[in-house]
Every structure is written in C-alpha cells, then in structure tokens.
Design an enzyme around this catalytic site. Structure first.
Site, PDB file in Angstrom:
ATOM      1  N   HIS A 108      -3.926  19.442  29.439  1.00 62.57           N
ATOM      2  CA  HIS A 108      -4.518  18.319  30.161  1.00 62.57           C
ATOM      3  C   HIS A 108      -4.138  18.368  31.642  1.00 62.57           C
ATOM      4  O   HIS A 108      -4.811  17.742  32.477  1.00 62.57           O
ATOM      5  CB  HIS A 108      -4.042  17.010  29.532  1.00 62.57           C
ATOM      6  CG  HIS A 108      -5.082  15.924  29.537  1.00 62.57           C
ATOM      7  ND1 HIS A 108      -5.979  15.744  30.566  1.00 62.57           N
ATOM      8  CD2 HIS A 108      -5.360  14.949  28.630  1.00 62.57           C
ATOM      9  CE1 HIS A 108      -6.756  14.708  30.297  1.00 62.57           C
ATOM     10  NE2 HIS A 108      -6.408  14.213  29.123  1.00 62.57           N
ATOM     11  N   ASP A 135     -22.492  28.263  20.343  1.00 64.58           N
ATOM     12  CA  ASP A 135     -22.891  29.434  19.563  1.00 64.58           C
ATOM     13  C   ASP A 135     -22.373  30.693  20.244  1.00 64.58           C
ATOM     14  O   ASP A 135     -22.816  31.043  21.334  1.00 64.58           O
ATOM     15  CB  ASP A 135     -24.415  29.461  19.456  1.00 64.58           C
ATOM     16  CG  ASP A 135     -24.942  30.659  18.679  1.00 64.58           C
ATOM     17  OD1 ASP A 135     -24.124  31.452  18.175  1.00 64.58           O
ATOM     18  OD2 ASP A 135     -26.181  30.793  18.602  1.00 64.58           O
TER      19      ASP A 135
END
Length: 445
Positions: free
Chosen positions: A162, A382
């Site tokens: 983060h 994908d």
C-alpha cells in the site's frame, strides 16, 4: 503444521526483475504525504482459473509459469517502484532488485477452497511469509504466487504494498500485466501509461518528520476477527435500489452507496442484538478515489475518505443512510472541483481530521470501513487462457484482519456485488444469521 498447510506439496521461489533498467532520473521515487500516512500493509487479490483454454490445458506447469514471469518482468518496467526498496518512510530506491514470485502445488481441487466456510483455506494461494508477517514483512514491495491445484486449475495471487499505491493502482497494474501476457509479441499500448507523481500533488513532509506521519484512519488497529464472503445478486441489488428510490430523494443510487448503506445498517442492527442494548454510536468511513480531478495515469495513494455518523435508531433507515452518503460524497467532490494543486493536501487532511473528530467527539463505539472496487474490471483479467471464474480479496490476508472492514467488488456478471467482511467472531455469528441480511445477500464462503 496445520491440516490446511499440509495440503501444500511444494514451493519454489524466484525473483523477477524489470525487463528494462529503470532510468537514473526515476531511481529515487519520493513518497507523497498520503503514501507516508499509509501503514506497511499489502493489498491482496487472488484470481482463480478452474480450467485453462484448450491452447494451455495440456502445457506443462513450467510453461504457464514462464509465460507469467516474462510478462511480469515487462510490466515492472512501467511499475518500477514495486521492484525497488523502501527507504524508511521517505522514498523508494528504484534499484530494480525485483519482486518475489512463488510457485506452489496444492493437493486438493479448487472447489475445496471455495467451499470452505471461512477464509482460512483461501490463504493457501498466498505466500506463507506475507500472511504471517503482514505488517512487518521485509520482502519485496510486490509478492506473487502461482498455485497449481490437483484438478488442473490455477490461482494467481498478488500482494502489492500500500506504500506504493492504492486499489486503483493495483487494478491498473493487474490489467496492464494481463494485456502484455495476452499479446507478448505485440506493441499494443495499454490505455493508461502510469506516472508515479503523487508527491507533486501531495508533497511529503520533511525527511526528519516522515517517521511521525500516521493516521488512525489509515493505519487501523488489528484485532482477532474472522472474514466471510457474501454475494448480492442483480435482482436483489435492484430490489434494494428500488427501496431507496421510493423512500428518498436519491433517484440514481449507485451500487456502492446502496450496498454500503445496507451492510452498515445490518451490522449495527445485529451488534445491537449481541449487546442486548440500544444502538451504539457508529461511524461509516468510505474511501474515495480522487481520479478525477487528478489525472487517471497518476499512480500511488490518491484518495481521501468521507464519513457519516449514526447515533439514534431512527437514523438506521436504509434510504436515510444512502441520502447521508450521497450528501457527504457530493460535498467532498465540490471541495476538490476547483481546487488548486497547492490546496489538494490541506483539503484531504481536513477530511481525515473531520472523520477523526467525529469518532472522538461522539464517543463512537463502532467504526465500519468500506472500500469499493466495483468499477474495477477484475473479472476481465485474461492472461491468455480465459477470464477468471472467481476473484477474491480476502481480508484474512491481513494478520489479524481489520475489524469491521468491508470490501465490495463486482461479481462475474458485472451486475451484482461480491463482498468480503471482517468482524469479531461473536459479531459475525450474529451478522451471518441476520434474516434481513440473508433476504438479499447469500453466503459464498
């Protein structure tokens, strides 16, 4: 060794470095003030692919791994801070030291992971080191794991620091990586070319003050909690929206507003039952992406939060909570609308101060944190063998999890909402049995 960990039969670790060296001019990445405020936690996400396409189904495991490793190396050229080393709370030395990439085998079918009542088994698709040492992990700023299941399916997990970026940064990294993997020989340009220039908009503190930058709203305390998943279908979401539209002036409530308000309402109601008392003063924190008004290509922690306070039972009405959320969100947007660059940091810090004052001045017992990834196309990731069957962001990867934390994501069909929530065990037991919750939300784990 637990019965769960015994399912892991092998682990291999590699270091993946950027395909092209980072230019000297970019070697020192200064953290922005908002980067400095964030604790040393990692954002987790796991993509599950039960069946690879025909082109990939018969290929050896090492070919799948090499495909991911090569494309990861290329995308790190654009997201170079993840391959560097954190320098205290000041900067990142973008020295191309690389990221950790684990390859493992699990001796069970993927369905066994999905059917587990809580998220313990989901953690198998993440490296053990980062799960057990989430806040003190000293490895790379991005950690990946490719998991092969006995059924032939795979999972790809990612844990991104983060300190380097927020959920928006994560989403862009993930989709950029997949684009390169699908088109390894193409010069196709990803729609958003990342720029790590957050410090331009949110200047950092002086070096000697950087270690003192913290905020309880961004670095929450950990408590012993359990995490569980639920799903709200398209029809149930439509029904919740209809209720809000009929009972409030908000005629176009968003998925995030409606689901956040509903979960907040049910969490407060069940907490009231657990404690056999009147409603406890509660606060809802909602994270907000600041792109726009800031450019879409700006990576890092580029956001703020707004809050709503609930002190009385009459304020728990769903439509009223949504109306409050909309009012606060519009006020925040208005503050940033015509802000000059030098005004961005003061406005953002004022939002955090306002939220903290609400918490302290009203003796709030319960704080509920919401983060929405609904707009991110997680189910479109994908790598060349088809889209994922399931995408999970298990809060249990934070060890221990953050209490009363809710993560919202679009479901596979992009018309419903999948959510992960983390609560104390006694609160979760009441929450997951709440009849009104179960009218609209179905347990998924």
């Amino acid at each position: 060794m637990s019965s769960v960990s015994r399912l892991v039969s092998s682990v291999c670790k590699k270091i993946i470095k950027p395909y092209s060296p980072t230019p000297i001019s970019l070697r020192c990445h200064k953290l922005s003030y908002l980067d400095q405020m964030v604790g040393g936690i990692y954002i987790p996400l796991a993509l599950f692919y039960p069946k690879l396409s025909n082109t990939w189904s018969n290929k050896p495991n090492n070919v799948v791994s090499q495909h991911l490793e090569k494309s990861l190396s290329k995308v790190l050229t654009n997201y170079y801070p993840f391959a560097g080393k954190l320098n205290d709370n000041i900067s990142i030395d973008c020295n191309d030291s690389g990221v950790e990439f684990f390859i493992t085998k699990i001796d069970c079918p993927m369905s066994e992971i999905f059917n587990h009542p809580y998220f313990e088994k989901h953690n198998l698709v993440y490296p053990t080191e980062i799960i057990n040492n989430q806040c003190t992990y000293e490895g790379s700023l991005a950690v990946f794991q490719l998991t092969h299941f006995s059924c032939g399916g795979i999972a790809i997990s990612m844990c991104l620091s983060h300190k380097v970026g927020d959920g928006y940064t994560f989403g862009n990294f993930m989709n950029h990586w997949a684009t390169i993997a699908r088109n390894p020989l193409s010069s196709e340009i990803y729609p958003i070319s990342p720029k790590f220039d957050g410090s331009f908009y949110f200047p950092p503190t002086k070096d000697e003050d950087s270690s003192n930058v913290s905020n309880n709203n961004i670095v929450p305390q950990r408590e012993e909690c359990v995490s569980k998943g639920f799903s709200i279908s398209s029809s149930k979401l439509t029904a919740l929206k209809a209720r809000v539209i009929n009972e409030s002036k908000v005629q176009n409530p968003s998925d995030t507003e409606v689901v956040s308000a509903f979960l907040y309402q049910r969490a407060m109601a069940t907490k009231k039952l657990v404690n056999s008392s009147s409603i406890r003063p509660s606060l809802l924190h909602q994270a907000v992406n600041l792109r726009p008004p800031l450019p879409k290509h700006t990576m890092g922690n580029i956001g703020c939060l707004f809050s709503i306070l609930t002190k009385e039972e009459k304020e728990m009405d769903l439509a009223q909570v949504v109306s409050k959320l909309r009012k606060e969100k519009e006020e925040v947007k208005q503050k940033y609308k015509n802000a000059k660059i030098e005004e961005l940091l003061p406005i953002t810090l004022e939002q955090y101060r306002k939220a903290n004052d609400l918490l302290v001045n009203n003796s709030c017992y319960d704080l509920y944190r919401f983060s929405s990834l609904i707009t991110f196309p997680s189910y479109d990731v994908d790598f060349g063998w088809g889209k994922p069957e399931k995408v999970i962001s298990p809060l249990s990867t934070s060890n221990p999890p953050i209490k009363n934390m809710f993560i919202l994501m679009a479901d596979k069909n992009r018309d419903g909402v999948d959510l992960t929530c983390s609560m104390k065990k006694q609160d979760m037991l009441a929450f997951e049995r709440d009849e009104e919750l179960l009218q609209f939300a179905s347990p998924t784990s």
